[in-house]
Design an enzyme around this catalytic site. Structure first.
Site, PDB file in Angstrom:
ATOM      1  N   LYS A   8       4.460   7.528   3.679  1.00 40.67           N
ATOM      2  CA  LYS A   8       3.382   8.241   4.370  1.00 40.67           C
ATOM      3  C   LYS A   8       2.796   9.371   3.533  1.00 40.67           C
ATOM      4  O   LYS A   8       1.676   9.808   3.769  1.00 40.67           O
ATOM      5  CB  LYS A   8       3.885   8.735   5.715  1.00 40.67           C
ATOM      6  CG  LYS A   8       4.238   7.526   6.577  1.00 40.67           C
ATOM      7  CD  LYS A   8       4.617   7.837   7.961  1.00 40.67           C
ATOM      8  CE  LYS A   8       4.748   6.583   8.797  1.00 40.67           C
ATOM      9  NZ  LYS A   8       6.062   5.938   8.679  1.00 40.67           N
TER      10      LYS A   8
HETATM   11  C1  LIG Z   1       6.242   4.646   9.119  1.00 40.82           C
HETATM   12  C2  LIG Z   1       7.252   3.814   8.427  1.00 40.82           C
HETATM   13  C3  LIG Z   1       7.240   2.416   8.520  1.00 40.82           C
HETATM   14  C4  LIG Z   1       6.257   1.674   9.401  1.00 40.82           C
HETATM   15  O1  LIG Z   1       4.937   1.766   8.941  1.00 40.82           O
HETATM   16  P1  LIG Z   1       3.722   1.459   9.918  1.00 40.82           P
HETATM   17  O2  LIG Z   1       2.509   1.809   9.163  1.00 40.82           O
HETATM   18  O3  LIG Z   1       3.923   2.339  11.117  1.00 40.82           O
HETATM   19  O4  LIG Z   1       3.811   0.009  10.278  1.00 40.82           O
HETATM   20  C5  LIG Z   1       8.176   1.693   7.791  1.00 40.82           C
HETATM   21  N1  LIG Z   1       9.086   2.312   7.022  1.00 40.82           N
HETATM   22  C6  LIG Z   1       9.134   3.656   6.914  1.00 40.82           C
HETATM   23  C7  LIG Z   1      10.187   4.276   6.070  1.00 40.82           C
HETATM   24  C8  LIG Z   1       8.211   4.449   7.597  1.00 40.82           C
HETATM   25  O5  LIG Z   1       8.267   5.777   7.469  1.00 40.82           O
END
Ligand SMILES: *Cc1c(COP(=O)(O)O)cnc(C)c1O
Length: 494
Positions: A111
């Protein structure tokens, strides 16, 4: 470029406004009026670019009203916060398996790729849109978004950030990361319940007209750092292109060859960015959607019905413990031929009766583009152990779900297309569960687990983890989900 709501009753004239507002007023999500293409000449140029340049090229296709050089400067600044200024390095595992490590940013989760850039996109977006109010970013988090948003926005001018996380739904490290956050403009609150409770509470605040009017009187507007915000989604499109360029440059593929991507999925934001990349001309064969025991998406792709009437499981991949995947709304909008009435009806059905179904022709479309499967807790742990034994590489729990699903995909189809697995978090964020998967046992103290993992993997413990040991815990509040409105007002001192 105009941005329209998936529910048809709101639109804005440019991406800057879509990003500044976050969510459309009709409860829908903003989508570009059409998908811009990356042409062959641009694609070839991208091969010689570094990550920030590639990101800027892809982003500017949507963010036309942002000045190109200024956007490039913002990308350089954002991606300088990553190891080697590369937000998406590729590691080759075998002839057809590659891991794209998206976790080398400030908070060790993918993110960061979007949230290191979003403060710029948002501040500029407000300037371009003439919004002078103070912005309050409200975020529901399954663990990683919260920390990445806090870190990205800390100290930002005219912006406050408030994060709600499920009190028992995040790892110990994730909780520590958030509750020790520095900065005067941030607030972190635990909510009793699971991620969906947090997400619903935030959505309710956004759609409460009276509450928003009251805030507006005090010169505050709400915005979102969740992947419902187009500004979160857009930077994620870039790494799909970057991965492709890296594979061409290392002669693993030729320009034009199709490749697969496997994405550990929760809110459907990451994989949707891959779908958007494909619409922009990236040669993608299959997008492979990997879920954990909360396998609502696996069933959706198998039988065309999205059904949230099911048990919620707390797993060792908590960032994927999601039953209502908000970004699926954007895919639904595309599948039904951008029919806002159909999209809205389904989303209202989802709210009222907890499910909706695709038409046969729509189901055939997703069969062509996607493959979906899930890994249960045992599969996930076994995959971490086996992958470590075979490759000496330590997967985090989310990436392990993706690798496990990749293996089932190959067993099921025999497909040998080069495949990129998106690695979404550092194993150190989930050191307890990762270590017990490899070693069969693990100390209760997550820092001792991290030390042990270091011995096994010889990959240094990131300072973002080791420094948590001594950092002051600033946020301890736990509230009921009915108290979120009051919590917002109290943070704003209203
Ligand atoms: C947020 C997250 C996901 C999922 O991603 P999305 O965009 O919500 O599908 C998977 N793995 C990790 C480590 C995350 O932080």
């Amino acid at each position: 470029m105009q941005f329209i709501s998936t529910r048809g009753k709101d639109s804005v004239s440019c991406s800057a406004q879509a990003i500044a507002k976050g969510l459309a007023h009709d409860g829908g999500l903003f989508v570009p009026e059409k998908f811009p293409l990356v042409n062959a000449e641009e694609f070839n140029k991208m091969l010689d670019m570094d990550y920030a340049q590639r990101a800027c090229l892809v982003l500017h296709k949507y963010l036309e009203e942002y000045d190109y050089d200024e956007l490039l400067a913002a990308c350089i600044k954002a991606y300088d916060k990553f190891e080697d200024s590369d937000a998406a390095p590729i590691v080759k595992i075998d002839e057809s398996t590659f891991i794209m490590e998206l976790f080398h940013g400030p908070t060790l989760a993918f993110k960061d790729v979007a949230l290191t850039l979003l403060p710029y996109l948002m501040r500029k977006g407000c300037d371009i849109s003439g919004i002078k109010d103070e912005i309050l970013i409200l975020t529901a988090t399954s663990g990683d978004t919260g920390k990445a948003a806090l870190e990205g926005f800390k100290g930002a001018d005219g912006i406050k950030v408030m994060v709600f996380f499920p009190s028992d739904g995040v790892s110990e490290m994730q909780k520590l990361q958030m509750c020790t956050q520095e900065g005067d403009n941030v607030k972190v609150v635990a909510v009793k319940g699971n991620f969906d409770d947090c997400q619903t509470a935030v959505k309710n605040i956004f759609s409460d007209k009276e509450f928003n009017a009251k805030l507006k009187d005090d010169s505050v507007v709400l915005s979102s750092a969740n992947s419902m915000n187009f500004g979160r989604l857009a930077p994620q499109i870039a790494y799909y292109f970057s991965a492709y360029c890296d594979l061409v440059n290392s002669e693993e593929i030729k320009m034009g060859d199709k490749i697969n991507f496997v994405v550990p999925t929760g809110n459907f934001g990451n994989i949707l960015a891959g779908y958007y990349a494909k619409q922009m001309g990236l040669p993608v064969n299959k997008l492979i959607c990997a879920s954990n025991d909360n396998n609502v998406l696996t069933e959706f792709f198998a039988d065309g019905t999205y059904d949230t009437n099911r048990e919620f499981f707390k797993t060792i991949s908590p960032s994927m413990d999601i039953i209502i995947s908000s970004n699926l709304e954007r895919l639904i909008f595309e599948l039904c031929g951008r029919d806002a009435a159909i999209t809205e009806k389904r989303m209202l059905d989802l709210k009222k009766i907890g499910n909706y179904s695709l038409e046969k022709a729509e189901k055939e479309k997703i069969d062509k583009e996607f493959f979906a499967d899930f890994a249960d807790e045992e599969d996930c742990k076994e995959t971490i152990a086996d992958f470590y034994d075979e490759n000496g590489y330590v997967l985090d729990t989310h990436t392990a779900v993706a690798v496990s699903v990749k293996n089932s995909y190959v067993d099921f189809t025999g497909d040998e297309t080069p495949t990129v697995v998106l690695s979404t978090a550092s194993p150190y964020k989930f050191s307890h569960d990762v270590l017990s998967a490899i070693d069969g046992k693990a100390p209760a103290d997550p820092f001792k687990c991290a030390d042990k993992l270091f011995e096994l993997s010889a990959t240094p413990i990131p300072t973002q983890i080791s420094e948590l040991k001594t950092k002051e815990i600033r946020f301890k509040e736990v509230i009921d989900k009915t108290q979120t409105f009051d919590a917002v007002l109290s943070f704003l001192n209203k």
